[in-house]
Write a protein that holds these residues in place. Structure first.
Motif, short mmCIF file in Angstrom:
data_model
loop_
_atom_site.label_atom_id
_atom_site.label_comp_id
_atom_site.label_asym_id
_atom_site.label_seq_id
_atom_site.Cartn_x
_atom_site.Cartn_y
_atom_site.Cartn_z
N MET A 196 12.23 -9.95 1.16
CA MET A 196 11.22 -10.31 2.16
C MET A 196 9.81 -9.99 1.65
N LEU A 197 8.84 -10.71 2.20
CA LEU A 197 7.43 -10.40 1.98
C LEU A 197 6.87 -9.87 3.30
N ILE A 198 6.43 -8.61 3.25
CA ILE A 198 6.09 -7.90 4.49
C ILE A 198 4.66 -7.37 4.42
N VAL A 199 3.88 -7.62 5.46
CA VAL A 199 2.55 -7.02 5.52
C VAL A 199 2.42 -6.23 6.82
N GLY A 200 1.87 -5.04 6.73
CA GLY A 200 1.67 -4.19 7.90
C GLY A 200 0.26 -3.63 7.87
N ALA A 201 -0.32 -3.49 9.07
CA ALA A 201 -1.65 -2.88 9.14
C ALA A 201 -1.47 -1.36 9.15
N ASP A 202 -0.96 -0.86 8.06
CA ASP A 202 -0.79 0.57 7.86
C ASP A 202 -0.51 0.78 6.38
N SER A 203 -1.18 1.75 5.79
CA SER A 203 -1.10 1.87 4.34
C SER A 203 0.32 2.21 3.84
N HIS A 204 1.12 2.86 4.69
CA HIS A 204 2.46 3.23 4.22
C HIS A 204 3.50 2.13 4.40
N THR A 205 3.04 0.91 4.62
CA THR A 205 3.94 -0.25 4.66
C THR A 205 4.74 -0.38 3.36
N CYS A 206 4.20 0.18 2.29
CA CYS A 206 4.91 0.15 1.00
C CYS A 206 6.27 0.83 1.06
N THR A 207 6.54 1.61 2.10
CA THR A 207 7.84 2.26 2.30
C THR A 207 9.00 1.26 2.14
N GLY B 40 9.54 -13.48 -18.67
CA GLY B 40 10.24 -13.20 -17.41
C GLY B 40 9.31 -12.60 -16.37
N MET B 41 9.85 -12.41 -15.19
CA MET B 41 9.04 -11.85 -14.10
C MET B 41 9.68 -10.58 -13.55
N THR B 42 8.85 -9.72 -12.99
CA THR B 42 9.36 -8.53 -12.29
C THR B 42 9.84 -8.96 -10.91
N ILE B 43 10.58 -8.08 -10.26
CA ILE B 43 11.05 -8.39 -8.91
C ILE B 43 9.86 -8.66 -7.97
N SER B 44 8.77 -7.92 -8.14
CA SER B 44 7.59 -8.14 -7.28
C SER B 44 7.02 -9.54 -7.50
N GLN B 45 6.90 -9.94 -8.78
CA GLN B 45 6.39 -11.28 -9.08
C GLN B 45 7.30 -12.35 -8.48
N LYS B 46 8.62 -12.12 -8.60
CA LYS B 46 9.57 -13.14 -8.10
C LYS B 46 9.44 -13.35 -6.60
N ILE B 47 9.28 -12.26 -5.87
CA ILE B 47 9.15 -12.40 -4.42
C ILE B 47 7.86 -13.15 -4.08
N LEU B 48 6.77 -12.77 -4.73
CA LEU B 48 5.49 -13.45 -4.46
C LEU B 48 5.57 -14.93 -4.85
N ALA C 173 12.25 -5.24 -0.90
CA ALA C 173 11.29 -6.19 -0.34
C ALA C 173 9.94 -5.94 -1.01
N PHE C 174 9.03 -6.92 -0.92
CA PHE C 174 7.65 -6.68 -1.35
C PHE C 174 6.88 -6.38 -0.08
N ALA C 175 6.46 -5.15 0.07
CA ALA C 175 5.80 -4.73 1.30
C ALA C 175 4.52 -4.01 0.97
N THR C 176 3.43 -4.40 1.65
CA THR C 176 2.15 -3.77 1.33
C THR C 176 1.27 -3.63 2.57
#
Ligand code: SF4
Lengths: 423, 163
Positions: free
Chosen positions: A116-127, A2-10, A133-136
Motif C-alpha cells: 500500500m501507499l499510505i500518507v498520514g498527517a503525522d510524522s510517525h506514519t512511517c511506522t 533493479g528497484m528497491t521495494i520502496s521504488q516498486k510501490i511508488l 507498505a510505503f508509508a510517510t
C-alpha cells in the motif's frame, strides 16, 4: 537496474514501469489519515474546495492526541473532526472509548497491507512500513490535498540498506536496535531517504518490534522505514482475517541501487538509552557510570505501547514496587491492548507496583497532558523523542529506552538494566 | 522575489517542538501560534521579531513532528523567508505548501544576529550586506516551482479537480 521495494510501490501507484531516486511523481494513495491536531487544517482545505473526500473507505480520522479532551480548545478541535465525519458519513472514525494511538490502531485493526501507499498527517506514519507498505508522514495541507484528490506528490527517495545480523541478547528488543542505529547515523543520517531494514536478525524479529523500528525511522530524518513482507507479516495479517490473496508481496531486486549499505551485528548490542535532547544520543546501558535519578517513568506511545511492550514491563515489575517519589505512568496504546493487558492480569502487576494506568492516548509523549514534567525533572520514557520541552518543561530531561529498562528504572529510581532489578 | 531583512541566527536541528511547543497545539489560529513561536529556544523571538525578518539556521531545520503549525507560526510572525543548511523533509513540504519561501544555503556561518542580508529567490543568491559576500542556494525543483506558480497546493488541487 533493479528497484528497491520502496521504488516498486511508488512506481506501481504512479502507473509507471520504473521510477528513479530524485524523480518527482504524482501517485494514487491507498490510505490517508489525520489526527485531532492535524485534521482541522486538512478538513478546512477540503471544505474550502467544496468537494467530497476522494473515497470514504480510504480516509481515516483518529482523535488520539488530546482525548478524552484535555481542555476547551482541544475539545473544539475534536468537534471539527466529529462534525465533518458525521456530515460526510465517514466510516473510519473512532470515538473516545474506541480510539487508540493512530500508528498502533491502524495495523492492529487490519487497515495496513503490504504494497500500500499510505500518507498520514503525522510524522510517525512511517511506522506502517513494518508491514511492507510505503508509508510517510506529511503536513495537514498535503493531507487535505490527498483527502480531496486521492493523490500526493513524492520525491522518489534513495534507499539505505541496513543489514542486521546475529542473535539478540536477552532484553534487547526492536527499540534497542533502532536507538543503536540512530546513534550510529545521527538524526539527519537518513534525511529524505528510505531506511530498508533487512538481514537475519530482522527476519526473526516479531512484528511489534518491526513496527517500533519503522516508527523511529523519522528520527533519523528518513522519509520511510520499510521491511520486506515475510511469514511473520503473513501470519500477522492472517490473525486479522486478511488472507494472502488480498495483497501482493513486493521485494527489492537483487541489483537494486542503494546509496549505502550498513551492517550491524546485533549480538554486540546491549539495552540502549538515548540521552537528552536527541534520539541519536544513544549509549549502551553499561556505559552509564553515574547514577541518573528519575522523577517519572513512562511506558506507552506509538513506539512502545503495544501488548508485547506491556508484557516486557510486567516481567520486570512483577512483585516489585516503584521507588519512593517516582511516578510510573503506563498507557496502553489501544483499547484492544488495554483489554488484553487487563485479561492477562498485567494491570494487577502494574497497580500492585504502584503504577498509574491511563486510557489510550498520546498524552505525555508530546507533553500534552497526563504526565507533564516540571522544571528540572528527569523522565525515562519508551516514546520516540527527547527534544527540549517535548514532555513538558523545557528545563526537564527525557531519556529514551525500552519498556523493560523503563520499568526497571521505575523500581530502582534511577536508570538501570532490568537484570539488576531481578537479581 | 527580492527579500531584504535582518536575521535571527540558530544552530543545527531546530525541531518543531521548539518552533511551536505541543502545549500550544490545541489551536490552529496562526496569530495565537505566532505568540509562542521559537519560545523554547529563544524567548526574545516572539517579542522582538519584525515583519520581513529572516531566520537562518544550520542543518536539519524543522525536524520532528509533521505539525504544519511550525511553518504557520513562523510565517504569521512576519518572517519573510527561512534559510538553512538543510531542512527536515516534512517541514520542507509544509513550507512550500503554505507559501513560506525556504532556501538551502550555508550562509548562516557568515552571520550574527541582526546582520542584514538580501535574498534573490529566483536566482538563488544571498548577499551578506556587511561584507558583500554572496552565497548560492540550491535551486528549487521544477515541480515545486510549478506548485508555487499555481499559488500553492490549494490552487493546484483546484486545477486537478476542475472546481
Ligand atoms: S504517541 Fe507520541 S509520537 Fe506517537 S503519534 Fe502520539 S504524540 Fe506522536
Amino acid at each position: 537496474m533493479g528497484m528497491t521495494i520502496s521504488q516498486k510501490i511508488l512506481a506501481n501507484k504512479a502507473n509507471k514501469d520504473e521510477v528513479k531516486p530524485g524523480e518527482i511523481v504524482m501517485a494514487d494513495v491507498d490510505l490517508t489519515f489525520a489526527n485531532d491536531i492535524t485534521a482541522p487544517i486538512a478538513i478546512d482545505f477540503v471544505k474550502r474546495l467544496g468537494v467530497d473526500v476522494f473515497d470514504k473507505g480510504k480516509v481515516a480520522l483518529i482523535p488520539d492526541h488530546f482525548t478524552p479532551n484535555k481542555d476547551i480548545n482541544s475539545a473544539n478541535q475534536c468537534k471539527i473532526m466529529r462534525d465533518f465525519v458525521m456530515e460526510r458519513n465517514l466510516p473510519n472514525y473512532w470515538e473516545t472509548g474506541e480510539v487508540g494511538i493512530e500508528h498502533a490502531l491502524l495495523p492492529e485493526q487490519g487497515y495496513i497491507k503490504p504494497g500500500m501507499l499510505i500518507v498520514g498527517a503525522d510524522s510517525h506514519t512511517c511506522t506502517h512500513g513494518a508491514l511492507g507498505a510505503f508509508a510517510t508522514g506529511m503536513g495537514s495541507t498535503d493531507l487535505g490535498f490527498a483527502f480531496a484528490t486521492g493523490k500526493s506528490w513524492f520525491r522518489v527517495p534513495e534507499s539505505i540498506k541496513f543489514i542486521y545480523k546475529g542473535k539478540r541478547k536477552k532484553w534487547v528488543v526492536g527499540k534497542d536496535l533502532i536507538l543503536y542505529t540512530i546513534g550510529k547515523i545521527g538524526v539527519a543520517g537518513a534525511l529524505y531517504k528510505s531506511m530498508e531494514f533487512t538481514g537475519d536478525a530482522i527476519r526473526e524479529l516479531p512484528m511489534e518490534d518491526r513496527l517500533t523500528m519503522c516508527n523511529m525511522a523519522v528520527e533519523a530524518g528518513a522519509k520511510n522505514g520499510i521491511v520486506e513482507p515475510d511469514e511473520i507479516t503473513v501470519e500477522y495479517l492472517k490473525e486479522r482475517g486478511i488472507e494472502n490473496d488480498q495483497y501482493g508481496i513486493l521485494k527489492s531486486d537483487a541489483d537494486a541501487e542503494y546509496s549505502s549499505l550498513i551492517e550491524i551485528d546485533v549480538s554486540n548490542i546491549e539495552p540502549q538509552v538515548a540521552f537528552p535532547h536527541l534520539p541519536s544520543n544513544a549509549k549502551g546501558i553499561s556505559e552509564i557510570k553515574d547514577d541518573i535519578k528519575i522523577n517519572q517513568a513512562f511506558i506507552g506511545s506509538c513506539t512502545n505501547g503495544r501488548i508485547s511492550d506491556l508484557r516486557e514491563a510486567a516481567k520486570v515489575l512483577k512483585g516489585k514496587k516503584v521507588a519512593k517519589y517516582v511516578r510510573l505512568i503506563i498507557i496502553p496504546a489501544t483499547v484492544q491492548v488495554y483489554r488484553q493487558a487487563l485479561k492477562e492480569g498485567l494491570f494487577d502487576v502494574f497497580l500492585d507496583a504502584g503504577a498509574v494506568i491511563s486510557t489510550p492516548t498520546c498524552g505525555p509523549c508530546l507533553g500534552g497532558y497526563m504526565g507533564i514534567l516540571a522544571d528540572g525533572e528527569v523522565c525515562v520514557s519508551t516514546s520516540n523523542r527527547n527534544f527540549v520541552g517535548r514532555m513538558g518543561s523545557k528545563k526537564a530531561f527525557v531519556y529514551l529506552s525500552s519498556p523493560a529498562v523503563v520499568a526497571a528504572s521505575a523500581v530502582a529510581g534511577k536508570i538501570i538494566h532490568p537484570d539488576e532489578v531481578l537479581k | 522575489m527580492i527579500i531584504k531583512g535582518r536575521v535571527w541566527v540558530y544552530s543545527d536541528n531546530v525541531d518543531t517542538d521548539v518552533i511551536i511547543p505541543a502545549r500550544y497545539l490545541n489551536t490552529s489560529d496562526s496569530k495565537e501560534l505566532a505568540k509562542h513561536c521559537m519560545e523554547d529556544i529563544d524567548e526574545s523571538f516572539a517579542k522582538e521579531v519584525k515583519n520581513g525578518d529572516i531566520i537562518v539556521a544550520g542543518y536539519n531545520f524543522g525536524s520532528g513532528s509533521s505539525r504544519e503549525h511550525a511553518p504557520i507560526a513562523i510565517k504569521a510572525s512576519g518572517v519573510a523567508c527561512v534559510i538553512a543548511k538543510s531542512f527536515s523533509r516534512i517541514f520542507y513540504r509544509n513550507a512550500f505548501n503554505i507559501g513560506l519561501p525556504i532556501l538551502e544555503s550555508n550562509v548562516v556561518d557568515e552571520l550574527e544576529k541582526s546582520d542584514e542580508i538580501e535574498v534573490d529567490t529566483k536566482k538563488g543568491q544571498i548577499k551578506v550586506l556587511k561584507n558583500g559576500k554572496v552565497f548560492e542556494s540550491s535551486v528549487i525543483p521544477e515541480f515545486m516551482q510549478r506548485l508555487i506558480e499555481s499559488g500553492g497546493l490549494f490552487n493546484y488541487a483546484k486545477e486537478i479537480l476542475k472546481v
